[in-house]
Design an enzyme around this catalytic site. Structure first.
Site, PDB file in Angstrom:
ATOM      1  N   LYS A  33       0.858  -1.188   0.000  1.00  0.00           N
ATOM      2  CA  LYS A  33       0.000   0.000   0.000  1.00  0.00           C
ATOM      3  C   LYS A  33       0.894   1.237   0.000  1.00  0.00           C
ATOM      4  CE  LYS A  33      -3.838   1.945   2.758  1.00  0.00           C
ATOM      5  NZ  LYS A  33      -4.653   1.746   3.988  1.00  0.00           N
TER       6      LYS A  33
ATOM      7  N   SER B 279      -9.655   1.457   3.028  1.00  0.00           N
ATOM      8  CA  SER B 279      -8.841   2.301   2.193  1.00  0.00           C
ATOM      9  C   SER B 279      -7.783   1.545   1.381  1.00  0.00           C
ATOM     10  CB  SER B 279      -8.148   3.348   3.058  1.00  0.00           C
ATOM     11  OG  SER B 279      -7.242   2.750   3.963  1.00  0.00           O
TER      12      SER B 279
ATOM     13  N   SER C 232      -9.599  -1.088   7.130  1.00  0.00           N
ATOM     14  CA  SER C 232      -9.030  -0.912   5.792  1.00  0.00           C
ATOM     15  C   SER C 232      -8.290  -2.092   5.207  1.00  0.00           C
ATOM     16  CB  SER C 232      -8.103   0.297   5.774  1.00  0.00           C
ATOM     17  OG  SER C 232      -8.874   1.460   5.680  1.00  0.00           O
TER      18      SER C 232
HETATM   19  N1  GLN Z   1     -12.945   3.609   6.566  1.00  0.00           N
HETATM   20  C1  GLN Z   1     -12.347   4.032   7.797  1.00  0.00           C
HETATM   21  C2  GLN Z   1     -11.975   5.477   7.710  1.00  0.00           C
HETATM   22  O1  GLN Z   1     -12.281   6.057   6.727  1.00  0.00           O
HETATM   23  C3  GLN Z   1     -11.158   3.174   8.117  1.00  0.00           C
HETATM   24  C4  GLN Z   1      -9.971   3.518   7.310  1.00  0.00           C
HETATM   25  C5  GLN Z   1      -8.782   2.707   7.649  1.00  0.00           C
HETATM   26  O2  GLN Z   1      -8.891   1.651   8.292  1.00  0.00           O
HETATM   27  N2  GLN Z   1      -7.617   3.215   7.285  1.00  0.00           N
HETATM   28  O3  GLN Z   1     -11.403   6.030   8.587  1.00  0.00           O
END
Ligand code: GLN
Length: 488
Positions: free
Chosen positions: A81, A156, A180
Site C-alpha cells: 500500500k 482504504s 481498511s
Molecule cells: N474507513 C475508515 C476510515 O475512513 C477506516 C480507514 C482505515 O482503516 N484506514 O477512517
C-alpha cells in the site's frame, strides 16, 4: 487461467521455485506482464519500478542457486500500500501533498520482507492518507473491483485487495485503522488480516491515527497470510508501541490447531443495514462451524452502537495531529502562490489535501480544541475502554467471534456520496481497532450477482495463530479461493 503463475498462492510457488521449475525472474515477469495487461482497467498501482523488481528477482535467483534461500517468501513479488516506505521509491499516500515525495528509508515491514527474500513490487492505490472505505478518495483516481469494474474494491487499502484479486501481485500489505484491510479483502474475495495492536511495527508507515493503525497482509489463502504475518511481526525498537513477544510459527500453528472452538455471535452485528445475501452466507459459515463440533453461542457487545461515533472522534483527533507535519516547509507540496511563511502553510495545505482529509482535520481539530476536549475526545477515550471491555467480557465465554466483515458487498463507484453512508461501511470492523484486537476476513461465498462476501473472525489479543487456524478449517472445506475474476 487458474494455472497462471500469478494466481498461485505463495506456498505453491515456493515449491516451484525450490525445484527450479520456475525462477523468481520468470515469476516476477509474469506478474509484471499481468499488471501491464490488466492495470489499465483495475488501476491498482500508483507506481512500480520494473527494472528494480527484476533486479531483486535476479538477486533472489542467485541466492537460491547458492543454497542461500531465506524462506517461504524468497523470490515472491509483494505489493505494498502506498503508505509504506520503500527506500528510493515514491511514497504518496495517494495525496497530491506527497505526489513528488521519495522515501529516504525502508519501513520496518519493508526491510523485513526484503530480509525474507521477497521482491518488493510496486505501490498500491488507497484512499488519501488511508481515509475512506472505497478508494474513491485517492487524489489519483479510484481503483476498481476486478470482479465488477463498475464497483469499488473497498478501502482504504483497495489497491492492495484489487491487485491481489486481479493477479497483479502474489500477496500485498495494507494498513487497517478502522477496517481498511478486512473490508477491501471481503469485497475483493481475498484473505485480509489485521494484527493485534503492537504486533507489527509501524515504523515507516504514514501515520493516520496512531492508537489504531496496524499494518497487515492480504493473501490468497490463510496459509499465505500466516507466512506474511510471520515475516512482518515482531518487536521493533523503532516503534515504541511495538510489543516485546516471540513470533510464533504461524504457518505450523494454523495447521496444528483443529478446534473445536467456542464461537460467539455478537447479536449487535446482525441488525439493520445488513445485506440479506451477506447475512445468509455468514449464517451458512456459522452452520459449518457448528457441524464441525464448535460450540456456537450468542453474545452481546452492548456498546457497539457507540463504536462509530467513538472512532470518528479518536481517529480524526489523531489524524489532525499527525497531519500537522505537512506544512509545505519541510516536505511535501508547497504552493507556488504563497507570499510569506504563514501563507505557505495555508495555501500548501489548501492545495495539497483533498476534501475528505480536510473534513477529518477540521473535525479532529474541533474535538481537541479547548472547551471541547473533555466533552468529545476525553469522553470518547472512556467509551473506548467500555468497548474493549465488551470484547474481553465476551472472551470469558468464547474463544473468538464470528461476524460479517462488511454489511454490504462491493457497491457501485459514486453510489455512496454522503460521507456518513461511507462511514457506515466500517460498522463491523472499527470496534476491533478501538479494542486493539486481531481479526481477519476470509472469503465465504458470492452473491447471486457474483460479488465476493467476507466472514470476519475476531480473536483475543495476540491469538493470531488461533484465528488463522479457525479460518483455515473453513477455507479448506470450501473452494472460494480457487475462483478468480475474469479480466479478458
Ligand atoms: N474507513 C475508515 C476510515 O475512513 C477506516 C480507514 C482505515 O482503516 N484506514 O477512517
Amino acid at each position: 487461467m487458474a494455472d497462471e503463475l500469478f494466481f498461485k498462492p505463495i506456498a505453491e510457488l515456493g515449491a516451484l521455485l525450490e525445484t527450479k521449475a520456475v525462477s523468481s525472474v520468470e515469476l516476477t515477469r509474469a506478474v509484471i506482464a499481468r499488471t501491464k495487461a490488466v492495470d489499465g482497467r483495475v488501476r491498482a498501482f500508483n507506481s512500480y519500478d520494473e527494472a528494480d523488481a527484476i533486479a531483486q528477482a535476479a538477486a533472489s535467483d542467485v541466492r537460491r542457486a547458492a543454497g542461500q534461500a531465506r524462506g517461504p517468501l524468497e523470490g515472491i513479488p509483494i505489493g505494498l500500500k502506498d503508505v509504506i516506505s520503500v527506500a528510493g521509491q515514491p511514497l504518496t499516500a495517494s495525496s497530491k501533498m506527497l505526489a513528488n515525495f521519495v522515501s529516504p528509508y525502508d519501513a520496518t515491514v519493508t526491510a523485513k520482507l526484503k530480509g525474507a527474500g521477497a521482491v518488493i513490487w510496486g505501490r498500491l492505490n488507497c484512499d488519501e492518507f488511508a481515509m475512506g472505505s472505497s478508494t474513491e478518495n485517492s487524489a489519483f483516481g479510484p481503483t476498481v473491483n476486478p470482479w465488477d469494474l463498475t464497483r469499488v474494491p473497498g478501502g482504504s487499502s483497495g489497491g492492495s485487495s484489487a491487485a491481489l484479486a486481479a493477479g497483479e501481485a502474489i500477496a500485498t500489505l495494507g494498513s487497517d485503522t478502522g477496517g481498511s484491510i478486512r473490508q477491501p479483502a471481503a469485497l475483493c474475495g481475498v484473505v485480509g488480516l489485521k494484527p493485534t495492536y503492537g504486533l507489527v511495527s509501524r515504523y515507516g508507515l504514514i501515520a493516520f491515527a496512531s492508537s489504531l493503525d496496524q499494518i497487515g497482509p492480504f493473501a490468497r489463502t490463510v496459509e499465505d497470510a500466516a507466512i506474511m504475518l510471520e515475516a512482518i511481526a515482531g518487536h521493533d525498537p523503532l516503534d515504541s508501541t511495538s510489543f516485546k513477544a516471540d513470533v510464533p510459527d504461524y504457518r505450523a500453528e494454523a495447521k496444528r490447531h483443529q478446534g473445536p472452538w467456542r464461537l460467539g455471535i455478537p447479536k449487535e452485528y446482525f441488525g439493520a443495514g445488513l445485506d440479506p445475501e451477506v447475512n445468509a452466507a455468514v449464517e451458512r459459515a456459522i452452520a459449518f462451524y457448528r457441524a464441525q463440533g464448535c460450540e456456537i453461542k450468542e453474545v452481546s457487545l452492548p456498546h457497539t452502537q457507540y463504536c462509530l461515533d467513538t472512532y470518528y472522534i479518536i481517529a480524526t483527533a489523531e489524524a489532525s495531529s499527525n497531519l500537522a507535519r505537512y506544512d509545505g516547509i519541510r516536505y511535501g507540496h508547497r504552493s507556488k502562490e504563497a507570499k510569506d511563511a504563514v501563507d505557505i502553510y495555508f495555501k500548501s495545505r489548501a492545495e495539497g489535501f483533498g476534501p475528505e482529509v480536510k473534513r477529518r482535520i477540521i473535525l479532529g481539530t474541533y474535538v481537541l480544541s479547548s472547551g471541547y476536549y473533555d466533552a468529545f475526545y476525553l469522553r470518547a477515550q472512556k467509551v473506548r475502554t467500555l468497548i474493549r471491555q465488551d470484547f474481553l467480557n465476551a472472551y470469558r465465554e468464547v474463544d473468538a467471534l464470528l461476524t460479517p466483515t462488511s454489511p454490504v458487498p462491493a457497491f457501485k463507484l459514486g453510489e455512496k456520496s454522503d460521507p456518513l453512508a461511507l462511514y457506515l461501511c466500517d460498522i463491523y470492523t472499527i470496534g476491533v481497532n478501538l479494542a486493539g484486537l486481531p481479526a481477519l476476513s476470509v472469503p465465504c461465498g458470492f452473491t447471486a450477482g457474483g460479488l465476493p462476501i467476507g466472514l470476519q473472525l475476531i480473536g483475543q489479543p495476540f491469538a493470531e495463530a488461533n484465528l488463522l487456524a479457525m479460518a483455515r478449517v473453513y477455507e479448506q472445506a470450501h473452494d472460494w479461493r480457487l475462483k478468480h475474476p475474469v479480466l479478458p
